[in-house]
Design an enzyme around this catalytic site. Structure first.
Site, PDB file in Angstrom:
ATOM      1  CG  PHE A   1       4.562   4.305  -2.389  1.00 53.89           C
ATOM      2  CD1 PHE A   1       3.899   5.454  -2.785  1.00 53.89           C
ATOM      3  CD2 PHE A   1       3.936   3.077  -2.582  1.00 53.89           C
ATOM      4  CE1 PHE A   1       2.639   5.387  -3.363  1.00 53.89           C
ATOM      5  CE2 PHE A   1       2.676   2.992  -3.157  1.00 53.89           C
ATOM      6  CZ  PHE A   1       2.028   4.161  -3.552  1.00 53.89           C
TER       7      PHE A   1
ATOM      8  CD  GLN B   1       7.520   2.939   1.645  1.00 54.96           C
ATOM      9  OE1 GLN B   1       6.302   2.904   1.768  1.00 54.96           O
ATOM     10  NE2 GLN B   1       8.169   2.166   0.788  1.00 54.96           N
TER      11      GLN B   1
ATOM     12  CB  CYS C   1       9.955  -2.846   3.472  1.00 57.25           C
ATOM     13  SG  CYS C   1       9.298  -2.859   1.783  1.00 57.25           S
TER      14      CYS C   1
ATOM     15  N   GLY D   1       0.793  -1.220   0.000  1.00 53.94           N
ATOM     16  CA  GLY D   1       0.000   0.000   0.000  1.00 53.94           C
ATOM     17  C   GLY D   1       0.828   1.274   0.000  1.00 53.94           C
TER      18      GLY D   1
ATOM     19  CG  HIS E   1      12.275  -7.182   2.337  1.00 54.36           C
ATOM     20  ND1 HIS E   1      11.131  -7.712   2.896  1.00 54.36           N
ATOM     21  CD2 HIS E   1      11.858  -6.192   1.502  1.00 54.36           C
ATOM     22  CE1 HIS E   1      10.065  -7.077   2.417  1.00 54.36           C
ATOM     23  NE2 HIS E   1      10.487  -6.156   1.559  1.00 54.36           N
TER      24      HIS E   1
ATOM     25  CD  GLU F   1      12.641  -9.660   5.558  1.00 55.01           C
ATOM     26  OE1 GLU F   1      11.855  -9.732   4.609  1.00 55.01           O
ATOM     27  OE2 GLU F   1      13.291  -8.625   5.806  1.00 55.01           O
TER      28      GLU F   1
ATOM     29  CG  ASN G   1       7.562  -5.953  -2.868  1.00 55.02           C
ATOM     30  OD1 ASN G   1       7.264  -5.303  -3.853  1.00 55.02           O
ATOM     31  ND2 ASN G   1       6.666  -6.544  -2.097  1.00 55.02           N
TER      32      ASN G   1
END
Length: 390
Positions: free
Chosen positions: A313, A272, A268, A242, A360, A362, A310
């Site tokens: 934004f 933001q 991630c 989103g 990421h 992880e 991934n």
């Protein structure tokens, strides 16, 4: 989000079409479930780890195009999923393997896509799709198969253009846990961490527990009062799908935690939201960063890390210099940036115990260059609690 509906299984003779909102069409063969699906069409550049990609809640609402040509050859297993189901809205591959060949596999990707109701397409030129998305940017699209394939071109295109875009969507409520749950610390317990589940991956929780955290996984709707009542020693914001501009309540929760002096780590989507909490804006990237081969410069160590990403934004902040937090949290610096396009890939607050990265660390399918960030978080919490490293 409820579990995906059961749909008919595609057979080798079923045709399918991928339709982009600019009118571009790619005709191929149906894969996975038959039917219609709509979403934002994006491409992922990883050559391995398709099961982790499909089960990453960050991909909710997106039709994922794999740039690697041969997908499904290692099947699926019960160890690699990052959540309880496949979250992508649709899946696009060039060559779907008809044979599963891996000692860990206990099923085929085709069957898993069907069980989770994921309408997919194979046998199209995914290089051409990727080039189109790189030129025009990520766009809305749809996959149509079975009876939906017989719809007229104009009707299919109208359905695609009427679909919601990713900008302005708050999707964390669709993928977050509905009830809190706890993972016990492994080894010596150093403290507790509250994980706001915005679309968290299983490996994230495992890495936190392995570092001595008692992990309290919380719904995305958690309030300030509920967090304070829990009284964790640290706060973690996960990845998720989103538009960060549509997540005001999570920003307010984080600002409250920062004022309370709670150590914070975000990845991630969490990066933001830290950017927003510190007073910076966010914006939508043309086609985003997706895949497990994204180079990032770590300004603190002067090293390059290959990362798994991934996101569509990014935080709007200059990558050089020490900045003043517009929201009043003191000095801030961009700690990491992308070597491909200089997008902000990490933030570090200098006057409150908070940092984040856009990628990421992880990454279960690799690379593991950034796994040390979980150790950095552990050290920050231990220092806060005990004034020294254990």
């Amino acid at each position: 989000m409820t579990d995906a509906p059961t749909r008919p299984h595609a057979s080798r003779g079923d045709r399918a079409v991928l339709v982009l909102e600019d009118g571009t069409r790619f005709v191929g063969r149906a894969y996975g479930a038959l039917g219609r699906t709509l979403g934002e069409v994006v491409f992922a550049t990883g050559m391995t780890g398709y099961q982790e990609t499909l089960t990453d809640p960050s991909y909710a609402g997106q039709i994922v195009v794999m740039t690697a040509p041969h997908i499904g050859n290692t099947g699926v297993n019960d160890e690699d999923p990052e959540s309880r189901r496949i979250w992508v809205s649709g899946f696009v591959v060039r060559d779907a393997s008809r044979v599963v060949s891996n000692f860990r596999a206990n099923g085929s990707l085709d069957d898993q896509l069907t069980r989770d109701g994921i309408v997919s397409i194979q046998g199209i030129d995914t290089r051409a799709v990727t080039r189109r998305l790189r030129d025009a940017g990520s766009m809305r699209g749809g996959v149509f198969s079975g009876p939906e394939f017989a719809l007229g071109d104009d009707e299919q295109l109208a359905l695609v253009r009427d679909a919601a875009g990713m900008a302005g969507q708050n999707l964390s409520s669709q993928v977050s846990t509905l009830e809190p749950y706890v993972l016990e610390a492994e080894g010596e317990r150093i403290g507790s961490v509250a994980v706001l589940d915005l679309g968290v991956k299983t490996s994230t929780l495992r890495y936190l527990a392995q570092r001595g955290f008692e992990v309290h996984v919380l719904p995305q709707s958690t309030t300030v009062d509920e967090l304070r009542e829990l009284g964790p020693d640290a706060l973690f914001y996960s990845n998720g799908p989103g538009d960060p501009a549509a997540s005001d309540s999570q920003v307010e929760l984080l600002q409250s935690a920062l004022r309370d002096g709670l150590p914070f780590f975000g990845i991630c989507f969490g990066n933001q939201l830290l950017g927003r909490a510190l007073g910076f804006g966010t914006y939508k990237l043309p086609f985003g960063h997706r895949g497990i081969n994204q180079p990032v410069w770590d300004k603190t160590t002067g090293t390059v890390e290959i990362t798994s990403q991934n996101h569509g934004f990014a935080v709007d902040a200059p990558i050089e210099g020490v900045l003043d937090s517009p929201a009043g949290f003191g000095r801030v610096e961009v700690s990491h940036f992308s070597l491909n396009d200089q997008v902000v890939e990490g933030l570090r607050a200098l006057d409150v115990p908070a940092f984040s990265v856009q990628y990421h660390p992880e990454a279960a399918a690799g690379p593991h260059d950034s796994n040390h960030l979980f150790d950095r978080f552990r050290e920050a919490v231990v220092t806060k609690l005990h004034g020294k490293n254990l």
